[in-house]
Each structure stands twice: as structure tokens, then as C-alpha cells.
Design a protein around this motif. Structure first.
Motif, PDB file in Angstrom:
ATOM      1  N   UNK A  25      35.684   0.806  35.546  1.00 34.37           N
ATOM      2  CA  UNK A  25      35.212   0.132  34.333  1.00 34.37           C
ATOM      3  C   UNK A  25      33.687   0.136  34.268  1.00 34.37           C
ATOM      4  N   UNK A  26      33.086  -0.118  35.405  1.00 35.69           N
ATOM      5  CA  UNK A  26      31.617  -0.145  35.459  1.00 35.69           C
ATOM      6  C   UNK A  26      31.056   1.217  35.096  1.00 35.69           C
ATOM      7  N   UNK A  27      31.702   2.279  35.563  1.00 41.39           N
ATOM      8  CA  UNK A  27      31.228   3.625  35.292  1.00 41.39           C
ATOM      9  C   UNK A  27      31.269   3.924  33.794  1.00 41.39           C
ATOM     10  N   UNK A  32      28.697   4.359  28.402  1.00 35.20           N
ATOM     11  CA  UNK A  32      28.625   3.847  27.024  1.00 35.20           C
ATOM     12  C   UNK A  32      27.264   3.210  26.764  1.00 35.20           C
ATOM     13  N   UNK A  33      26.807   2.392  27.711  1.00 33.91           N
ATOM     14  CA  UNK A  33      25.526   1.719  27.535  1.00 33.91           C
ATOM     15  C   UNK A  33      24.354   2.678  27.517  1.00 33.91           C
ATOM     16  N   UNK A  34      24.419   3.698  28.390  1.00 36.90           N
ATOM     17  CA  UNK A  34      23.320   4.662  28.459  1.00 36.90           C
ATOM     18  C   UNK A  34      23.156   5.392  27.130  1.00 36.90           C
ATOM     19  N   UNK A  35      24.276   5.712  26.487  1.00 40.61           N
ATOM     20  CA  UNK A  35      24.225   6.394  25.191  1.00 40.61           C
ATOM     21  C   UNK A  35      23.837   5.438  24.068  1.00 40.61           C
ATOM     22  N   UNK A  36      24.380   4.232  24.090  1.00 43.36           N
ATOM     23  CA  UNK A  36      24.235   3.299  22.973  1.00 43.36           C
ATOM     24  C   UNK A  36      22.878   2.601  22.966  1.00 43.36           C
ATOM     25  N   UNK A 170      33.646   0.633  23.243  1.00 40.15           N
ATOM     26  CA  UNK A 170      33.903   0.813  24.675  1.00 40.15           C
ATOM     27  C   UNK A 170      32.968  -0.062  25.504  1.00 40.15           C
ATOM     28  N   UNK A 171      31.715  -0.117  25.090  1.00 34.26           N
ATOM     29  CA  UNK A 171      30.749  -0.935  25.818  1.00 34.26           C
ATOM     30  C   UNK A 171      31.158  -2.407  25.800  1.00 34.26           C
ATOM     31  N   UNK A 172      31.612  -2.886  24.654  1.00 37.77           N
ATOM     32  CA  UNK A 172      32.023  -4.284  24.559  1.00 37.77           C
ATOM     33  C   UNK A 172      33.266  -4.534  25.409  1.00 37.77           C
ATOM     34  N   UNK A 214      27.930 -12.943  22.920  1.00 35.71           N
ATOM     35  CA  UNK A 214      27.760 -12.120  21.725  1.00 35.71           C
ATOM     36  C   UNK A 214      28.937 -11.188  21.462  1.00 35.71           C
ATOM     37  N   UNK A 215      29.891 -11.107  22.369  1.00 34.83           N
ATOM     38  CA  UNK A 215      30.949 -10.094  22.286  1.00 34.83           C
ATOM     39  C   UNK A 215      31.703 -10.153  20.961  1.00 34.83           C
TER      40      UNK A 215
END
Length: 495
Positions: A25-27, A32-36, A170-172, A214-215
Motif C-alpha cells: 500500500x505504501x508503495x 500516486x503521490x509522486x505523480x499527483x 488511489x492516493x486517498x 481532509x480525506x
């Protein structure tokens, strides 16, 4: 073998499986975070600015948008339009009239100039004085809106921002799963940042707590924004309309595509005081294809159109007598329908075109779209909120909330807090990554050789990829890249 001994051996296995699931999940959260992250900051800033458009624009252009109220009647719309036409280059074509009922606001008309540029012209509604002009495409809020929707990159940018919205899902989802209190962690401890920590643990604590608060709002932002995207949103609208859940059923039916005009010659609604004859206006508009058979509301030169009405095909003017309906008479009709102002009118752009009035207020239940024959003044179709399908109604409410319009200033503040909170999440996530990242590497979380099954997570990804095909393609691409480029042994990284 005793039950106690079995339990003792099963605990490490359960812990190992949980650890592997957490790493997986972390991966995905990392990718997702790196792109977003960079785009999320752009979306947050531009979205917050656009949310406060009603307050910002009068401050940016006070001499054009704001006038001193007078205790005299406003000039007729036809007179104002004629004044506007005389002030612009020969060959300019009026496309849109913005009707305001506020005493301190100027009259605004949008023209297409001979070189193709769209320009707004502002007049004092009390004496007809021209206050100035603004390029429609270059005004600050339009640029802000285009950055928000497509990064000023056209269709590629629009698709990119759609992907950003999808990957935010996906990030959320992975973020909530990573936050979920594990053994030895209390709910309160997971919801409140631990400011006694230092360094990366402090950033992680703040990031996790802020993210969970904030989710729900972030999820609402994504879901309510997706129907307006250029690819998925367009197909979603078309699908909703085809099953009578989006646009009003039959909102385009039963009307001829073209009409035979009085006397057999092409004509156009005349504007009092306009020296350009109607034949020239008609010819200048024809190449722009602003009013062709089969056109929808989304094709018209209107600044804002209700989502549910956007897919409705625009009807065409009917055969009539020799009378030509003017803009002033259309405004009078709208006033009789209970709309004194706050709406836009797309002017007839061809011999068979219609007047299209679009009322897009803060309360979705008040939305209206009215088509008026340019010769007889007959109302060809009057679409109200009650005519929408179930999906159209839901999207209308989501749009109003997304834009910070539904419950006034409080809605704007809530949207600003959520948007800037998301930007803060992006910044804290970036700081965490930078502090953890070994020099010269991407710093992706380590992946165990023995991957946990996680069937539920995989099913969710498959469903998301099926619902959002563009996202599905990138999911496969990221999965392959992860295996091919980062598939070797990785050094475990601190959480």
C-alpha cells in the motif's frame, strides 16, 4: 500440539502478512503521490482563486465591471448592444449578452472580432458609455480556469489533469489504509499530530493526521470534478443522457433542423442602430459554425452551462411571419418567467439559430435553459431542474458545492480550506520523501519478494481501471515499470 503453541506460531505469520500489505500500500501511495503532488498544488491554488471569482474580478477590473448606481432606468438592451457594436471594428459579431440585475454592475456583451479573437465590451447601463474591453481568453480568471482544467496545454493538458484526478483517488484510498490505526495505536493518537516528535516522524504525524481529516473533502472534490473532464466526463454525460439519467429526456426532439425564412432570403435578427446589414452578419457568422443542426448547449458561446443541459441538442428557429425578435424582447420574456438577471444569452448565429438563455445560479433547483425562436419569439423549449435525470440532478449539486457557490461565503471558505489543505499535504509528503530518500535513488518503499495476496485491493484497482480507462492504462504502465525498472533488491526504508 497445543492450541497455545499454534497461536504463538501464527502470530508472526500474521504480522509478516500485515507488514507486506502495508509495504504494498505504501508503495502505491508513494507512486500516486509522486505523480499527483506538483499538480495538486496547482489545482489547489487555481481552484481557490476561481472559487472567489465573484469577489476578485470586481477588484481586478473595477472601471469596467463596476458602475455608480443611479436613480434612473437602465437603457434598453438593444440600445446598449447597438452602442457596443459601433465601438468595435467593422465585421465584429455579437455572440453573447450577459444580463445582470445588479444596480452597480455594467452591461457586458461578448463579440467575435474580425481576427477571431473573443472580446468582452462593457458599457454603463444608465447612459450607454463604453467603459472598456477585455479579451475573453486573456482575462485573469479565464487563464486561472484554463490552468485548473488543462494547464494551458489544450487537450493533452486536459487529459493529464483528468489522470491527476483519477490517481488522487488511489492516493486517498491508500493513504486512509496506511493511516488506519494498527496494534498499539489509539484512534486519538492517529487523529492528532504528535508535536513532541522531531524531524521526519513529526512530518509524518502531521501528514497522516491532516490527510485523514481532509480525506472525505478531497474525495468529494475529485468525484464532483470528474463529470466536467474532457474525456471521461464527456463520455459519462453522453452515457447518462442515453439512459435518461442525465440530460432531460427528449429535450431536443420534434423540431426541424432548418427553417424557411420569410421571403426566402437569409435574414438575421436586426439590432436597432446597427449599421451592418443582416446579410453581412449572417455571412460573417456562418463559417464559425456557432449554430448548426445537431449542435448541443456545450457548443454554444456561453461562459457557463448547467451540466445536465450541456448534452441537449439546440433546436432551430421555426417558420414565422415577417417580425424579427430582438434581444430586448427576449430579456422581457425572461423577466416574465421570473428571471430579472444573472443569466447569459447566446445570440442567434445563423438564419435558423435561436436565442439560448442559460441560467446557472448557485442553487441547482433554480437552473433554467430556455430556447427562443428568433423570428416569432416562441419558447421552443424550457428546461428546468425537475426535467433532469437522477444523475444530472446529483452532478448539479456536486458542481455547485465544488465551485463554492451553494451556501455562499461559507461554502467558499470550506472549499478554500480543503484546497489549501491538499496543497499542504503535497508539501509535507514531498518533505517526507526528500528526508527519507537515499542520495541518487528514487526512494520508492521496498517491496518484499513474497507479496501479500491483497485480493480486495487488486479488485478495487481493476474496477477503477475499468471505470476510468485512461487511468487503467497508466495503472498497467506503472505496474510494469515498477517490475522492470525497480524490480531488483531494494534497501528497506524507514517509514
Amino acid at each position: 500440539m497445543s492450541t497455545a503453541a499454534t497461536d504463538q506460531r501464527s502470530k508472526p505469520a500474521a504480522v509478516t502478512a500485515a507488514s507486506r500489505s502495508y509495504r504494498t500500500l505504501w508503495r502505491w501511495h508513494f507512486y500516486a503521490g509522486l505523480f499527483v503532488m506538483p499538480f495538486l498544488v496547482v489545482l489547489a491554488v487555481t481552484g481557490t482563486l476561481y472559487c472567489f471569482q465573484p469577489q476578485i474580478e470586481p477588484l481586478l477590473y473595477p472601471h469596467r465591471l463596476v458602475v455608480e448606481p443611479r436613480d434612473v432606468p437602465r437603457l434598453a438592451e438593444d440600445t446598449l448592444l447597438a452602442n457596443a457594436h459601433r465601438a468595435l471594428p467593422v465585421g465584429s459579431v455579437a455572440t453573447t449578452a450577459r444580463i445582470s440585475s445588479r444596480a452597480d454592475r455594467s452591461a457586458e456583451f461578448i463579440f467575435r472580432l474580425p481576427d477571431g479573437e473573443k472580446q468582452s465590451i462593457y458599457l454603463n447601463p444608465y447612459d450607454g458609455t463604453v467603459l472598456g474591453t477585455l479579451s475573453v481568453e486573456q482575462r485573469f480568471m479565464q487563464i486561472d480556469r484554463m490552468v485548473h482544467r488543462k494547464l494551458l496545454l489544450g487537450k493533452p493538458g486536459e487529459l493529464l489533469m483528468e489522470l491527476v484526478a483519477c490517481w488522487t483517488l488511489i492516493m486517498i484510498g491508500t493513504g486512509v489504509a496506511l493511516w488506519w490505526p494498527r496494534a498499539g495505536t489509539t484512534l486519538r493518537g492517529a487523529l492528532v499530530p504528535r508535536f513532541t516528535l522531531r524531524g521526519r516522524p513529526l512530518w509524518k504525524s502531521m501528514h497522516a493526521a491532516l490527510g485523514i481529516w481532509l480525506a472525505a473533502g478531497a474525495l468529494a472534490f475529485v468525484v464532483t470534478g470528474l463529470p466536467w473532464t474532457g474525456s471521461w466526463g464527456k463520455h459519462f454525460k453522453s452515457l447518462s443522457s442515453s439512459v435518461n439519467l442525465g440530460s432531460p429526456p427528449g429535450s431536443w426532439g420534434g423540431l426541424p433542423l432548418r427553417s424557411k425564412l420569410p421571403g426566402g432570403a437569409p435574414q438575421h435578427a436586426a439590432v436597432p442602430g446597427n449599421e451592418t446589414n443582416s446579410q453581412q452578419i449572417h455571412e460573417s457568422r456562418e463559417p464559425a459554425m456557432d449554430s448548426m443542426p445537431g449542435m448541443t448547449m456545450d457548443d454554444l458561446p456561453l461562459p457557463q452551462v448547467p451540466w445536465a443541459a450541456g448534452a441537449a441538442t439546440v433546436p432551430q428557429s421555426q417558420d414565422a411571419g415577417s417580425a424579427i425578435w430582438t434581444l430586448g424582447r427576449v430579456v422581457a420574456q425572461m423577466r416574465a418567467l421570473g428571471l430579472p438577471g444573472g443569466y447569459d444569452i447566446a445570440l442567434p448565429a445563423s438564419a435558423s439559430g435561436v436565442y439560448t438563455a442559460s441560467y446557472f445560479p448557485a442553487d441547482p433547483k433554480l437552473e433554467r435553459t430556455v430556447y427562443i425562436d428568433q423570428y416569432s419569439g416562441a419558447i421552443l423549449k424550457h428546461i428546468r431542474y425537475g426535467d433532469y435525470g437522477a444523475v444530472g440532478k446529483a452532478v448539479s449539486y456536486g458542481t455547485s458545492l465544488h465551485m463554492g457557490r451553494y451556501f455562499g461565503l461559507a461554502n467558499q471558505i470550506v472549499c478554500a480550506v480543503l484546497s489549501l489543505g491538499l496543497a499542504t499535504l503535497a508539501v509535507t509528503g514531498c518533505v517526507m520523501w526528500w528526508k527519507r530518500r537515499p542520495a541518487g535513488t528514487l526512494g520508492a518503499p521496498a517491496r518484499d519478494r513474497a507479496v501479500a495476496p491483497m485480493r480486495g485491493w487488486k479488485l478495487v484497482l481493476v474496477l477503477l481501471g475499468a471505470v476510468f480507462p485512461l487511468m487503467g492504462v497508466t495503472l498497467i504502465a506503472v505496474w510494469l515499470a515498477d517490475r522492470m525498472l525497480f524490480g531488483g533488491p531494494l534497501q528497506p526504508l524507514a517509514e
